[in-house]
Design an enzyme around this catalytic site. Structure first.
Site, PDB file in Angstrom:
ATOM      1  CG  ASP A 197      38.175  -4.255 -38.310  1.00  0.00           C
ATOM      2  OD1 ASP A 197      37.865  -5.054 -39.149  1.00  0.00           O
ATOM      3  OD2 ASP A 197      37.595  -4.370 -37.181  1.00  0.00           O
ATOM      4  CB  ILE A 198      42.724   0.983 -38.833  1.00  0.00           C
ATOM      5  CG1 ILE A 198      41.953   0.954 -37.435  1.00  0.00           C
ATOM      6  CG2 ILE A 198      43.334   2.122 -39.364  1.00  0.00           C
ATOM      7  CD1 ILE A 198      42.963   1.039 -36.445  1.00  0.00           C
TER       8      ILE A 198
END
Length: 425
Positions: A197-198
């Site tokens: 996600d990051i």
């Protein structure tokens, strides 16, 4: 609950992205992370959230992803989840129910005045509201729409939902993370944070900035199709190339490196330390400090190629030596001769580390519920347009009235009519 609080002013009006207007329709982590990066750099980021319903649901899902929750000045637990705090500073919150025609109209009106829109609905999910990228870009040809999905807008998996944990597995990361097959506790492991996600959020920010640069030349916005799976596979880096070069899939090596030895954790007299030996000169100096200078000229170990080939022999020898002294003693001795090394810190030790303190990686912002809230600063250090911390993560719908008045020129009666229609909260 919406109120009439003013929109926070950016503390760095000369920020790199000052004057940029961003609508953040995303939730959870990847999209909000991208929005926070843009907000840190000076953009005005408006977070669009579903109003709170009678069941208490509403807003970004991570508002309820706790414990832990933020505590107020008296130590009492609030309902502000720590997870939400990590990716939503420097934003305002506007509560809009896009299931209503009036709410859809509000979002279309905002999009007509925006530069960027970030969303992470399922493929086609916004079309039923008349808010799909094609429709919005027809209203505002300069608009850049960044759509983040699990698997992208095309392909056989396009309709599937995607979550970080799932994508770490499907994208190969877990196949190379964890203890090797013959070790205790062996098996696939996810990373300790939602790294897919990051990384996707960072790629989103990069893509948006690239699209803005292109728009400056052409006057036209564009649609960015970004998938968690794509970014995870792209982030396999040298491990992907190890496979593509040889046709042999790499396996799990625990904390060891597939291409460099020694480059892993080693036991010490009071715990463990990391050795990150990047060349043969560093290895020779390591051997001298360990008390086995002869290893540096031994043909089995003198070159990195030889050390990789003889990993199973060398690593236990180094481990036996490192057990003889405390971590701090080894680190001091090895740093003295330029061998990269360090302790394995807990998060408490990270935020107490003098380098972390000197770099100001913790920032404390005023917060209406807790007095102050501690956050992790943006790691970008721009000499001319520094990152600003204008506001803490907002309460749900905190700025609905203020943003709609500022962006759309809506007055009290118009806002009241939208509230009566259930379009805003």
């Amino acid at each position: 609950m919406a109120d009439t609080s003013r929109i926070p002013e950016n503390k760095a009006p000369g920020g790199a992205l000052a004057g940029l207007r961003v609508l953040d329709l995303s939730r959870i982590l990847a999209g909000p992370w991208a929005g926070q990066v843009l907000g840190d750099l000076g953009a005005e980021v408006v977070k669009i959230e579903r109003p709170q319903g009678p069941d208490g649901e509403g807003g970004d899902d991570t508002r309820r992803w706790g414990p832990p929750y933020l505590r107020d000045a008296d130590g009492r637990e609030t309902d502000v989840a720590a997870y939400f705090l990590c990716a939503n500073r420097n934003k305002t919150s506007v509560a809009v129910d896009m299931a209503t025609p009036e709410g859809q109209g509000v979002i279309r009106a905002l999009a007509a005045r925006a530069d960027v829109l970030i969303e992470n609905f399922k493929v086609g999910g916004l079309a039923r509201y008349g808010l799909d990228p094609a429709t919005l870009r027809a209203l505002n040809p300069r608009l850049i729409v960044c759509s983040i999905t699990g698997f992208g807008q095309t392909g056989p998996y396009a309709g599937r939902a995607g979550y970080d944990f799932l994508i770490q597995a499907m994208g190969g990361l877990m196949s190379i993370t964890g203890a090797p097959g013959d070790a205790e506790g062996a098996g696939p492991q996810k990373a300790g944070v939602a790294i897919t996600d990051i990384v996707t959020g960072l790629y989103a920010a990069i893509g948006i900035l690239a699209a803005l640069t292109a728009r400056a030349r052409t006057g036209e916005g564009q649609h960015i199709d970004l998938a968690l799976l794509d970014t995870q596979v792209a982030s396999l880096a040298n491990q992907a190339m190890n496979y593509l070069t040889t046709g042999v899939a790499p396996g799990r090596l625990g904390n060891a490196h597939p291409n460099i030895v020694p480059y892993q954790d080693f036991p010490t007299g009071d715990g463990a330390m990391i050795l990150a030996v990047g060349n043969d000169g560093q290895f020779a100096r390591l051997c001298g400090v360990l008390g086995f200078a002869e290893w540096g000229t031994d043909p089995r170990f003198a070159t990195n190629r030889a050390r990789v080939e003889n990993r199973a022999l060398l690593v236990p020898l180094i481990g036996a030596a490192t057990r003889q002294r405390r971590t701090a003693d080894w680190v001091a001795a090895l740093e003295g001769v330029g061998v990269p090394c360090g302790p394995v810190n807990t998060l408490a030790e990270v935020f107490a580390d003098p380098q972390v303190i000197a770099r100001g990686l913790r920032v404390d912002l005023p917060h209406p519920r807790a007095g102050t809230v501690a956050l992790v600063r943006n790691p970008l250090n721009l000499s001319g347009t520094p990152v600003a911390y204008a506001a803490p993560p907002p309460a749900l719908g905190e700025h609905t009235d203020a943003v709609l008045a500022d962006w759309l020129g809506l007055d009290g009666p118009a806002l009241a009519a939208l509230k009566d229609a259930g379009a805003i909260g």
